[in-house]
Structures are given as structure tokens and as C-alpha cells.
Design a protein around this motif. Structure first.
Motif, PDB file in Angstrom:
ATOM      1  N   ARG A 412       0.830  -1.204   0.000  1.00 53.69           N
ATOM      2  CA  ARG A 412       0.000   0.000   0.000  1.00 53.69           C
ATOM      3  C   ARG A 412       0.869   1.261   0.000  1.00 53.69           C
ATOM      4  NH1 ARG A 412      -2.922  -3.230   3.550  1.00 53.69           N
ATOM      5  NH2 ARG A 412      -1.967  -2.210   5.361  1.00 53.69           N
ATOM      6  N   ILE A 413       1.943   1.239   0.770  1.00 54.62           N
ATOM      7  CA  ILE A 413       2.827   2.412   0.832  1.00 54.62           C
ATOM      8  C   ILE A 413       3.487   2.646  -0.521  1.00 54.62           C
ATOM      9  CG2 ILE A 413       4.934   3.338   1.865  1.00 54.62           C
ATOM     10  CD1 ILE A 413       4.137   1.948   4.461  1.00 54.62           C
ATOM     11  N   ARG A 414       3.940   1.551  -1.164  1.00 50.73           N
ATOM     12  CA  ARG A 414       4.580   1.709  -2.479  1.00 50.73           C
ATOM     13  C   ARG A 414       3.585   2.250  -3.496  1.00 50.73           C
ATOM     14  NH1 ARG A 414       6.744  -3.187  -0.868  1.00 50.73           N
ATOM     15  NH2 ARG A 414       5.408  -4.392  -2.243  1.00 50.73           N
ATOM     16  N   ASN A 415       2.331   1.769  -3.410  1.00 51.95           N
ATOM     17  CA  ASN A 415       1.315   2.287  -4.319  1.00 51.95           C
ATOM     18  C   ASN A 415       1.061   3.781  -4.073  1.00 51.95           C
ATOM     19  OD1 ASN A 415       1.030  -0.209  -5.483  1.00 51.95           O
ATOM     20  ND2 ASN A 415      -0.829  -0.762  -4.349  1.00 51.95           N
ATOM     21  N   LEU A 416       1.030   4.184  -2.807  1.00 48.89           N
ATOM     22  CA  LEU A 416       0.837   5.606  -2.490  1.00 48.89           C
ATOM     23  C   LEU A 416       1.993   6.448  -3.011  1.00 48.89           C
ATOM     24  CD1 LEU A 416      -0.618   5.435   1.145  1.00 48.89           C
ATOM     25  CD2 LEU A 416      -1.811   6.111  -0.936  1.00 48.89           C
ATOM     26  N   LEU A 417       3.207   5.897  -2.938  1.00 44.26           N
ATOM     27  CA  LEU A 417       4.363   6.630  -3.455  1.00 44.26           C
ATOM     28  C   LEU A 417       4.234   6.835  -4.963  1.00 44.26           C
ATOM     29  CD1 LEU A 417       7.274   4.980  -1.431  1.00 44.26           C
ATOM     30  CD2 LEU A 417       6.421   7.320  -1.211  1.00 44.26           C
ATOM     31  N   VAL A 418       3.764   5.804  -5.663  1.00 38.46           N
ATOM     32  CA  VAL A 418       3.586   5.937  -7.109  1.00 38.46           C
ATOM     33  C   VAL A 418       2.503   6.968  -7.415  1.00 38.46           C
ATOM     34  CG1 VAL A 418       2.802   4.752  -9.198  1.00 38.46           C
ATOM     35  CG2 VAL A 418       4.418   3.640  -7.672  1.00 38.46           C
ATOM     36  N   VAL A 419       1.428   6.947  -6.650  1.00 38.21           N
ATOM     37  CA  VAL A 419       0.370   7.949  -6.843  1.00 38.21           C
ATOM     38  C   VAL A 419       0.946   9.357  -6.649  1.00 38.21           C
ATOM     39  CG1 VAL A 419      -1.769   8.874  -5.865  1.00 38.21           C
ATOM     40  CG2 VAL A 419      -1.537   6.418  -6.249  1.00 38.21           C
ATOM     41  N   GLY A 420       1.755   9.523  -5.598  1.00 41.37           N
ATOM     42  CA  GLY A 420       2.373  10.830  -5.359  1.00 41.37           C
ATOM     43  C   GLY A 420       3.298  11.246  -6.489  1.00 41.37           C
ATOM     44  N   GLU A 421       4.089  10.285  -6.997  1.00 39.19           N
ATOM     45  CA  GLU A 421       4.992  10.595  -8.117  1.00 39.19           C
ATOM     46  C   GLU A 421       4.203  11.047  -9.340  1.00 39.19           C
ATOM     47  OE1 GLU A 421       8.216   7.826  -9.031  1.00 39.19           O
ATOM     48  OE2 GLU A 421       7.776   6.818  -7.138  1.00 39.19           O
ATOM     49  N   MET A 422       3.131  10.327  -9.641  1.00 39.49           N
ATOM     50  CA  MET A 422       2.323  10.685 -10.798  1.00 39.49           C
ATOM     51  C   MET A 422       1.678  12.066 -10.621  1.00 39.49           C
ATOM     52  SD  MET A 422       2.386   8.619 -13.308  1.00 39.49           S
ATOM     53  CE  MET A 422       3.113   7.036 -13.702  1.00 39.49           C
ATOM     54  N   ALA A 423       1.247  12.370  -9.397  1.00 35.25           N
ATOM     55  CA  ALA A 423       0.633  13.676  -9.141  1.00 35.25           C
ATOM     56  C   ALA A 423       1.645  14.796  -9.344  1.00 35.25           C
ATOM     57  CB  ALA A 423       0.069  13.718  -7.718  1.00 35.25           C
ATOM     58  N   LEU A 424       2.848  14.616  -8.815  1.00 38.12           N
ATOM     59  CA  LEU A 424       3.880  15.641  -8.973  1.00 38.12           C
ATOM     60  C   LEU A 424       4.306  15.769 -10.428  1.00 38.12           C
ATOM     61  CD1 LEU A 424       6.103  14.914  -5.835  1.00 38.12           C
ATOM     62  CD2 LEU A 424       4.431  16.726  -6.137  1.00 38.12           C
ATOM     63  N   ALA A 425       4.396  14.620 -11.125  1.00 38.75           N
ATOM     64  CA  ALA A 425       4.769  14.665 -12.541  1.00 38.75           C
ATOM     65  C   ALA A 425       3.721  15.424 -13.347  1.00 38.75           C
ATOM     66  CB  ALA A 425       4.937  13.247 -13.080  1.00 38.75           C
ATOM     67  N   LEU A 426       2.441  15.186 -13.040  1.00 44.85           N
ATOM     68  CA  LEU A 426       1.393  15.905 -13.778  1.00 44.85           C
ATOM     69  C   LEU A 426       1.470  17.402 -13.491  1.00 44.85           C
ATOM     70  CD1 LEU A 426      -2.111  14.893 -14.662  1.00 44.85           C
ATOM     71  CD2 LEU A 426      -1.867  17.046 -13.449  1.00 44.85           C
ATOM     72  N   LEU A 427       1.774  17.755 -12.255  1.00 43.50           N
ATOM     73  CA  LEU A 427       1.886  19.170 -11.908  1.00 43.50           C
ATOM     74  C   LEU A 427       2.976  19.848 -12.740  1.00 43.50           C
ATOM     75  CD1 LEU A 427       0.728  21.267  -9.951  1.00 43.50           C
ATOM     76  CD2 LEU A 427       2.509  20.627  -8.327  1.00 43.50           C
ATOM     77  N   LEU A 428       4.122  19.185 -12.863  1.00 49.47           N
ATOM     78  CA  LEU A 428       5.208  19.748 -13.666  1.00 49.47           C
ATOM     79  C   LEU A 428       4.852  19.747 -15.151  1.00 49.47           C
ATOM     80  CD1 LEU A 428       8.416  18.312 -11.962  1.00 49.47           C
ATOM     81  CD2 LEU A 428       7.647  20.667 -12.012  1.00 49.47           C
ATOM     82  N   LEU A 429       4.214  18.689 -15.601  1.00 50.27           N
ATOM     83  CA  LEU A 429       3.800  18.640 -17.003  1.00 50.27           C
ATOM     84  C   LEU A 429       2.817  19.757 -17.330  1.00 50.27           C
ATOM     85  CD1 LEU A 429       3.239  14.896 -18.001  1.00 50.27           C
ATOM     86  CD2 LEU A 429       4.847  16.518 -19.008  1.00 50.27           C
ATOM     87  N   ALA A 430       1.906  20.033 -16.409  1.00 48.62           N
ATOM     88  CA  ALA A 430       0.939  21.106 -16.639  1.00 48.62           C
ATOM     89  C   ALA A 430       1.649  22.447 -16.759  1.00 48.62           C
ATOM     90  CB  ALA A 430      -0.081  21.142 -15.509  1.00 48.62           C
TER      91      ALA A 430
END
Length: 805
Positions: A412-430
Motif C-alpha cells: 500500500r505504501i509503495r502504491n501511495l508513493l507511485v500515486v504521489g509521483e504521478m501527481a507531482l509529474a502531472l503538476l510539472l507537465l501542466a
């Protein structure tokens, strides 16, 4: 320390035992810390590094202020009153920046110079590297023939020869004695390479000249005087001057701001956005390594269980994980520091010429402290979760599970880390997507002229030789005739105020005879002095009337041409041809009689593609000669091939006049948007790095999940599950993680991209098309990241998986 040494030694052995894991983790951290350290190095050099002067925090810029035009220069009389009557300055110095022709040693050269008050260097607390600074007597007429050279000019022109002090040079034909060499760090005003005394003539101090604004000023606050108090005192003096001199000072205030803030104010927003972007990249890198460490902790359950059974306390196990995190962060930070040196050099090389203080960017103690802080932060981020997770597991469960089971909650923690990475990546992409769209919109703006195949250069005629303005008019007429006669030239012309160049320009008001003045209805415009073929050379369209020609001579009726914005604003709904106006511009004022409007031309974006075209009036150079002109030469082929011929044409008329800022008009156009391109490229690179790290993180989590679930997936397939279903299940898991991250990132983007508004043009901070494209792009990347693990899961052989179990 002995325990720490043992933990560190064990951590080193574990890394050497797993070289693949070590390489991936170190490379990830090196990239994250490297771009952060490099960007902080740039921010530190430009925004944070103190100015290289004594007590720089007490140095302020003293400026005029206008509600419509923002910061203003000062008139000599206003400067004297503000500096003296406010009683907050220990000292103040006036500055008049210009360009002078340096002759006498080698080729003529135009140097950026500053005429400064005699106490200028004393005020800054700067001691010359060689020689001396100005004396009080050298601020009076008749004694001003001395100069200080900048370090770059001294090395370039004199080969760093100390005997240059005492030598004579010719500036605009006048003889000056070199009395000193400024230290290398002296860069105020920006790009100045030579300083001479400022001597104000009696006519400049005449009360009628209070409205003549051309001085900038720097002051040193008295000890104990705060900036707010200084602003209040200066503002009070400005209000008194407004009441005493309403003709010249109505609406004109005064402001003091820290000198460093004035120098970097335009660059600050973009640099802070970029620094925030690389901070997000570091967070993604830390999340990646944390995920790796969590996965690695699972394979070490047996080892940890045995150590716990032999008496190792939970605190000791947690400390071991933190030590391993410190080792990874330290090695990654060290590699990142080496990488930062290269990235910094690259950023400085890419940096636009108008980015202030770029030459002062270097890795120093502040940067090293930042790098150390980043290492400590990374240690906590990458080591704490695995340490707490491993310390939380029950000893009995560990011994039962051996090396096969996962730590509780680890997935669950690893999945949350991936979710966080994707969120930050989208923020930078935007953010990157918005800047890219903004830059694309800016490039679609028509400048109002055709920049192709135009050679441009600037000339400053020495005023002593060209004090009679008729000589200036004759020089430029002969020069444009010579340039137009060169093979391959279509048209040649001169202009005072080259569009988009950031060079000299003029602004003034005018009256329309017979039209009653109404309060708040000021008629004003930018002023351009041009030679006859200017509009043809730049292909600025003629909308009405006629262009200038040789009929518009000194002895004929004064004429003027308007741009469309001026005609539309001041003669709405009708043609201004034949109307008259009277300019009030001291620079070009030669006659009292009104000027007849003979033409209207298309609008040109003079101050920048991102700014609307403003009203402009054009005056013929023959009727209003000036000594400073930019030459524009339209050619039929590569304009740069004409540089030598243009230089020869100038030399034939006056060998003492140097060419400056030689470039093509396309380069001028590109230079006007260089800072925007710089910000866009860097943010796009950081966003791409963030997406790459996020994709690697997702791939790693899915691959590890497939490896851990091999027996389960084999059993499913043995019981009839189709490979296609297993493929979809694993890929769906990845897309669900990406979707959750995208939703979180989209919410953050809608909130945080508003910080980019000052950097955008032609697109809103919440542009739906950009955000939609970013979401689709992130979905595609998540799909690619999950394909290989899903394919591997679909190819599991049930018999082999169950036999291994």
C-alpha cells in the motif's frame, strides 16, 4: 561512533552485494539532487548572493514613480532635492548610462559607459584594483577628463597591462586619462565597462529643466534607517515637489527599493518557479528510491528476523535503515554535486544575455550548505519509511514468513508513493505545457514588420565632432545612400528606437492645435526618428498618405507620420492626414511650428511581442537629426554576409565611428523572447525528467508486484485464467495508480499553475486544452510503464510457478 561505523560498513557491503539496486538508486538520487543543486546555484548567484559592495543591504535605488509608466528616471533637480531633503541617506550618487566610442588603440569600439557622481565608488565601498577613484574636484566642469576602466575592458583593450593606469584614451574624440581599474565584480550599472565623472552644466540645473528625466540614482541609507522609513521620507519630499512644481511633477512620485531587488526583479518570478520545479523532481526521485528500499526490505525479512531474534532492538534496526539511507543520499548527493557543476555551466551558457548577474553564478559555501541540507532531507525521505516499516513488523510473523511474505502495508505504501509521483509529474507537465503553449502563442504574434534578411547595427556619433546636428543628418544620409548602393541590398535606413531591441528610445506628449484639452485626456506617444526608406526596409505597411522622402528636408514644412494605434486613439473614425500636431519632446524639439501628418503606417510591437502596440509618431531624421541611430539593411540573401561591406561603408565616412550590436533582425526578434524560451526549455526538461522518474517508479512497483505474486498468478492461470485477463489485471492496476495520481495532480495544478500567470501569454493558467493534453500524455506514459510487467505476468508458466512455490 563505533556502532555507526559498523552500521555504515554493513550498509556498504549490502550495496556492493546488490550492484543493480545501488546503481539505480544512486543514479536516481544523483539526477534529483544534481538538478536541484544546479538550479539553486543559479538562484543563489542571481537572487541571493549579496552585491559585492560594502554593507550591500543598505544600498538602495532611488527612482521616480508614475502610476501609468511605473519606475522613472530622475531629473538632476529632483535628484538633488530627494537625496538631500529626505535626510535618510548617508550619501547618494547620480548615474547617466550611455555609450561612448573608444578610439586610439586598435579598432574603434563602442563601450557601455556611465557618467557618475564623483562619490560613486566611495558610496559603493569599492576600492579600485589599480589606481584610484574620483576626487571631489573631478565632479566640476573642466576637471572631468578622467576615467576608470572595468576589468573586462582593461584586459581586452590593454592586455591587463598595469601601465594602463596613467595612459590616455579617446572617448567620443575627447581625451581622458585612465586613473584606475575597477575590480572584476563591479557590475553596476549592468554591463557598464567604463566610468567617467558626471558633470552637470548650469543649463541642466535651470528650473525649466525640472521635467527632464534622465538620471538613475543609488543611495546608502544611514545606519538605523529602515527601508519603510526611507520610503516615507522620500515620498513626503516627492509630494512637496508635486505641489511646488505642478507643471513638471504632477503625478510623479518617488520610491526607494533595495539595489539588488531592482537588478533582479524581472528574473525573479521565473527563477523561483524553476527552483520549485526541481524541488518536485527531487521529491519524485526520493519517492522512487523509497519504493526501492521498501521492496528491498521485503527480501530482507529473514535477515531482519534473525537479527531481532539475536537481540537487536527495533531502534537499532531502524538506525541501520537510516544509515543505509544516509549512505545512499550521501553518495547520490556527491554524484549530484559533480553533475550540478556540468548542469550549471550548461544553464549559464543557455541563459539569455539580459539575465542579470549571470556571470556571478558559481558553486560557493551557500550552495554547498544547500547540497548538504538536501542530503540530510533525502536521508529522512528515503530512509524513514523503510525503517519504520521494518521496525513495525512482528518478530513471530517474520520468522514464519521467511523471505516470501511481504511486510504488512508495504504494498500500500509503495502504491501511495507511485500515486504521489504521478501527481507531482502531472503538476510539472501542466506547468511545462502552459509555458510551451504560451511561447507558441507568442511566436505567432506578428511583430508588425518582416524581420527576414535584415542586417542591423547601431552607431553612436561622437557628439564633439557632430555637435552641429546638420553634420549628423549629412552623415546618415550619405551612409544610407552607400548601403543602399551595395550589391544585393533592397533598402537601407536608420531609426532611433529599433523595435524589440531594448535600445535607446524616446517618449513624449504632443498638442493638437485647435483641439481643447480635457482633463485626463493626455496625448502622448513613443517617438521614432527615421530616415526615408525605414518603412520599406522593414516592410511596415503604409495604410494612408505617403512615406517620408527627400522632400522632407530641414528647410521644408515639418511633417510627421503616425502609426495606426495613434490614429485610432486620437482621430477615431476619421483620417488624420492633413491634421497638425505640436510635439513636446526636448530630444528632437527644433521648431515651434506644428507638424503636418502626411501618413499612417501599421502598428509595430516595439517593447515586446507580449505587449500591445502603443501609439507612436515618426519624425524625419533630416528635420530632427540625432546622433544615435540603428541602421537596418534589407538584403536579398544572408544579411550577415554584408557585415564587412557595412563596416567599410562606415569607415569610409568616419574611421572613428565603431559599429555595435551587429546582428540580423531575426536575432533581435529571438533575443526579445529569450528569457521566455529559457524558462520554457528548463521547465520542459525538468518535467520530462519527472515523468521519466515517475514512469520508472511505476514500472518498478508493478514489476515487483508481479514477482511477489508469481505463485498466485500461476495458480490463477492453472485454474483457467486467460493470459489476456492477467495482462489486463496488472495493466489495470498501473492505470488505476496513474488515474489516482492524475486526479490528485490535476487538483494541485488548478491551484498552483496560477503562480505562472505572470509568465504566460495568450493562455490562461487553467487552460482546459493544455490540461487535457497533459492528462492524455500521462495516461500514455503510464500505459507504456505498465506494458512490460503486464506482459511478463501474462507469460507466467503455471507449472513452473507452482513447482517453485
Amino acid at each position: 561512533m563505533d556502532a555507526f561505523r559498523l552500521d555504515l560498513s554493513y550498509a556498504v557491503r549490502m550495496l556492493l552485494k546488490n550492484p543493480g539496486f545501488a546503481a539505480v538508486a544512486l543514479l536516481t538520487l544523483a539526477l534529483g539532487s544534481g538538478v536541484n543543486t544546479a538550479m539553486f546555484t543559479v538562484v543563489s548567484g542571481v537572487l541571493l548572493r549579496p552585491l559585492p559592495y560594502a554593507d550591500p543591504e543598505r544600498l538602495v535605488a532611488l527612482l521616480g514613480q508614475d502610476a501609468e509608466r511605473g519606475f522613472l528616471t530622475l531629473s538632476p533637480l529632483d535628484f538633488g532635492d530627494l537625496a538631500t531633503d529626505s535626510k535618510v541617506f548617508q550619501g547618494a550618487a547620480a548615474i547617466q548610462k550611455s555609450a561612448l566610442s573608444l578610439t586610439g588603440r586598435g579598432e574603434p569600439e563602442r563601450v557601455v559607459a556611465a557618467a557618475v557622481s564623483w562619490n560613486f565608488f566611495e558610496l559603493l565601498g569599492v576600492e579600485p584594483a589599480l589606481g584610484r577613484s574620483f576626487h571631489r574636484s573631478e565632479g566640476r566642469a573642466g576637471n572631468e577628463g578622467v576615467a576608470l576602466l572595468g576589468d573586462g575592458l582593461w584586459r581586452r583593450r590593454f592586455g591587463a597591462d598595469p601601465s594602463a593606469v596613467g595612459a590616455t584614451i579617446r572617448l567620443d574624440g575627447r581625451v581622458f586619462t585612465v586613473i584606475g581599474i575597477a575590480p572584476p565584480a563591479t557590475d553596476f550599472p549592468t554591463h557598464v565597462e567604463l566610468w567617467i565623472p558626471l558633470v552637470l552644466r548650469p543649463e541642466q540645473l535651470d528650473p525649466s529643466q525640472r521635467g527632464a528625466h534622465y538620471l538613475t540614482a543609488v543611495g546608502r541609507l544611514k545606519r538605523g534607517v529602515e527601508l519603510a522609513a526611507a520610503q516615507a521620507a522620500v515620498g513626503a519630499v516627492a509630494r512637496r515637489l508635486e505641489r511646488a512644481y505642478p507643471d513638471s511633477n504632477t503625478g510623479v512620485g518617488a520610491i526607494v527599493i533595495p539595489l539588488r531587488d531592482l537588478m533582479v526583479q524581472k528574473a525573479r518570478p521565473a527563477l523561483l518557479v524553476l527552483l520549485g520545479a526541481v524541488g518536485l523532481v527531487l521529491l519524485i526521485a526520493c519517492a522512487n528510491v523509497t519504493s526501492l528500499l521498501l521492496a528491498r526490505a521485503v527480501s530482507r525479512q529473514g535477515e531482519l528476523a534473525i537479527r531481532a531474534a539475536l537481540g537487536a532492538a527495533k531502534l537499532r534496526l531502524i538506525r541501520q535503515h537510516l544509515t543505509e539511507g544516509l549512505l545512499l543520499a550521501g553518495l547520490g548527493g556527491g554524484l549530484g554535486l559533480l553533475l550540478a557543476v556540468w548542469i550549471t555551466d550548461l544553464v549559464v551558457a543557455w541563459g539569455p544575455a539580459d539575465l542579470p548577474r549571470l556571470a556571478q553564478v558559481a558553486i560557493d559555501a551557500r550552495v554547498l550548505a544547500f547540497a548538504l541540507g538536501a542530503v540530510l532531507l533525502t536521508t529522512v525521505l528515503v530512509g524513514l519509511l523503510p525503517a519504520l516499516q521494518s521496525g513495525a513488523a512482528d518478530l513471530h510473523q517474520r520468522l514464519q514468513a521467511g523471505g516470501r511474505a511481504t511486510l504488512g502495508g508495504g504494498r500500500r505504501i509503495r502504491n501511495l508513493l507511485v500515486v504521489g509521483e504521478m501527481a507531482l509529474a502531472l503538476l510539472l507537465l501542466a506547468g511545462a505545457g502552459l509555458l510551451i503553449r504560451s511561447f507558441a502563442a507568442l511566436q505567432q504574434v506578428a511583430p508588425g514588420f518582416d524581420p527576414r534578411r535584415i542586417l542591423t547595427f547601431e552607431l553612436w556619433l561622437p557628439e564633439p565632432q557632430y555637435a552641429e546636428l546638420e553634420r549628423s543628418a549629412a552623415f546618415y544620409q550619405q551612409l544610407t545612400d552607400r548601403l543602399a548602393a551595395l550589391p544585393g541590398v533592397e533598402a537601407a535606413a536608420g531609426v532611433f528606437g529599433l523595435p524589440l531591441s531594448g535600445g535607446p528610445s524616446a517618449y513624449g506628449s504632443f498638442e493638437i492645435p485647435g483641439r481643447p484639452e480635457r482633463e485626463g485626456d493626455e496625448t502622448s506617444a513613443g517617438v521614432r526618428v527615421v530616415t526615408p526608406d525605414y518603412f520599406r526596409a522593414l516592410r511596415i505597411p503604409l495604410l494612408e498618405g505617403r512615406p517620408f522622402d527627400r522632400r522632407d528636408a530641414a528647410a521644408t514644412q515639418p511633417v510627421v507620420i503616425l502609426n495606426h494605434a495613434a490614429a485610432r486613439r486620437y482621430w477615431p473614425g476619421r483620417s488624420p492626414i492633413g491634421e497638425r500636431l505640436r510635439c513636446q519632446i526636448s530630444m528632437v524639439e527644433r521648431r515651434e511650428q506644428p507638424r503636418t501628418i502626411v501618413g499612417v503606417v501599421g502598428d509595430v510591437h516595439f517593447n515586446g511581442l507580449d505587449r500591445p502596440a502603443e501609439p507612436e509618431i515618426f519624425l524625419p531624421h533630416a528635420q530632427h537629426p540625432v546622433t544615435i541611430m540603428s541602421l537596418t539593411v534589407r538584403t536579398r540573401s544572408d544579411p550577415r554576409a554584408l557585415t564587412a561591406s557595412a563596416r567599410a561603408a562606415v569607415r569610409a565616412l568616419d574611421p572613428g565611428v565603431p559599429l555595435a550590436d551587429v546582428s540580423s533582425m531575426e536575432q533581435v526578434l529571438e533575443g526579445s523572447i529569450a528569457q521566455r524560451r529559457f524558462s520554457m526549455l528548463l521547465l520542459a526538461i525538468f518535467a520530462a525528467l519527472a515523468v521519466l522518474l515517475a514512469a520508472v517508479g511505476m514500472h518498478g512497483v508493478l514489476s515487483y508486484a508481479v514477482a511477489q505474486r508469481t505463485s498466485e498468478l500461476g495458480l490463477r492461470m492453472a485454474l483457467g485464467a486467460q493470459p489476456r485477463a492477467v495482462f489486463g489485471m496488472v495493466l489495470g492496476q498501473g492505470l488505476m495508480l496513474a488515474g489516482a495520481g492524475a486526479a490528485l495532480g490535476l487538483a494541485g495544478a488548478l491551484a498552483l499553475t496560477r503562480l505562472l500567470e505572470s509568465l504566460l501569454y495568450g493562455v490562461s493558467a487553467t487552460d482546459a486544452a493544455t490540461l487535457s493534453a497533459v492528462l492524455l500524455g500521462l495516461a500514455a506514459i503510464a500505459l507504456l510503464a505498465g506494458l512490460l510487467p503486464a506482459r511478463r505476468a501474462a507469460r507466467i508458466d503455471p507449472s513452473i510457478a507452482l513447482r517453485c512455490e
